[in-house]
Scaffold this active site. Sequence first.
Site, PDB file in Angstrom:
ATOM      1  N   TYR A 144      -6.377   8.614  -8.970  1.00 44.37           N
ATOM      2  CA  TYR A 144      -5.372   9.087  -8.015  1.00 44.37           C
ATOM      3  C   TYR A 144      -6.038   9.548  -6.725  1.00 44.37           C
ATOM      4  O   TYR A 144      -7.240   9.795  -6.684  1.00 44.37           O
ATOM      5  CB  TYR A 144      -4.517  10.221  -8.619  1.00 44.37           C
ATOM      6  CG  TYR A 144      -5.220  11.559  -8.702  1.00 44.37           C
ATOM      7  CD1 TYR A 144      -5.107  12.498  -7.675  1.00 44.37           C
ATOM      8  CD2 TYR A 144      -5.979  11.909  -9.815  1.00 44.37           C
ATOM      9  CE1 TYR A 144      -5.747  13.730  -7.757  1.00 44.37           C
ATOM     10  CE2 TYR A 144      -6.617  13.139  -9.906  1.00 44.37           C
ATOM     11  CZ  TYR A 144      -6.499  14.042  -8.868  1.00 44.37           C
ATOM     12  OH  TYR A 144      -7.132  15.256  -8.953  1.00 44.37           O
ATOM     13  N   CYS A 145      -5.223   9.627  -5.653  1.00 47.03           N
ATOM     14  CA  CYS A 145      -5.674  10.185  -4.373  1.00 47.03           C
ATOM     15  C   CYS A 145      -4.534  11.039  -3.831  1.00 47.03           C
ATOM     16  O   CYS A 145      -3.805  11.655  -4.607  1.00 47.03           O
ATOM     17  CB  CYS A 145      -6.105   9.077  -3.406  1.00 47.03           C
ATOM     18  SG  CYS A 145      -4.791   7.965  -2.891  1.00 47.03           S
ATOM     19  N   ALA A 146      -4.347  11.080  -2.526  1.00 51.28           N
ATOM     20  CA  ALA A 146      -3.292  11.914  -1.952  1.00 51.28           C
ATOM     21  C   ALA A 146      -1.918  11.258  -2.120  1.00 51.28           C
ATOM     22  O   ALA A 146      -1.005  11.837  -2.693  1.00 51.28           O
ATOM     23  CB  ALA A 146      -3.569  12.207  -0.488  1.00 51.28           C
TER      24      ALA A 146
ATOM     25  N   ILE B 103      -1.339  12.598  -5.675  1.00 48.27           N
ATOM     26  CA  ILE B 103      -1.146  14.001  -6.047  1.00 48.27           C
ATOM     27  C   ILE B 103       0.057  14.610  -5.335  1.00 48.27           C
ATOM     28  O   ILE B 103       0.685  15.533  -5.839  1.00 48.27           O
ATOM     29  CB  ILE B 103      -2.431  14.837  -5.810  1.00 48.27           C
ATOM     30  CG1 ILE B 103      -2.346  16.169  -6.562  1.00 48.27           C
ATOM     31  CG2 ILE B 103      -2.704  15.015  -4.324  1.00 48.27           C
ATOM     32  CD1 ILE B 103      -3.649  16.935  -6.642  1.00 48.27           C
TER      33      ILE B 103
END
Length: 117
Positions: free
Chosen positions: A70-72, A99
């Site tokens: 995952y990332c932003a 996230i």
Amino acid sequence: MGDSARVREIYPDEAKEYMDRHEEGTYTLLDVRQPWEYEEAHLPGAMLLPLPQLIESLPRLDRAKPTIVYCAVGGRSRTAAQLLAHQGFAEVLHVTGGIEAWTEPTASSTVQLHLEF
């Protein structure tokens, strides 16, 4: 078969269910954001591995374990997930929405999301 065929897109609630059902250590939870983003907020048990360092850090990762990335908001992690699949990782799960979708699943506008950061 393309690399993306080996990447499974999952939503934050599905990722949470997966993590609840599997013991920590039986999968890798990978955060590919920058260190300052990780310090602000990250998922419990996540390993920070910024996207620019991913290739050189591949030997540290277990290709046999399912890997949740995952990332932003999902852009960097999609790139990372495709790279991992291309590198022979057995199971790659990409968290759609990143996230921000995880921490604010009921936000009614993007303005609310950005107030937090």
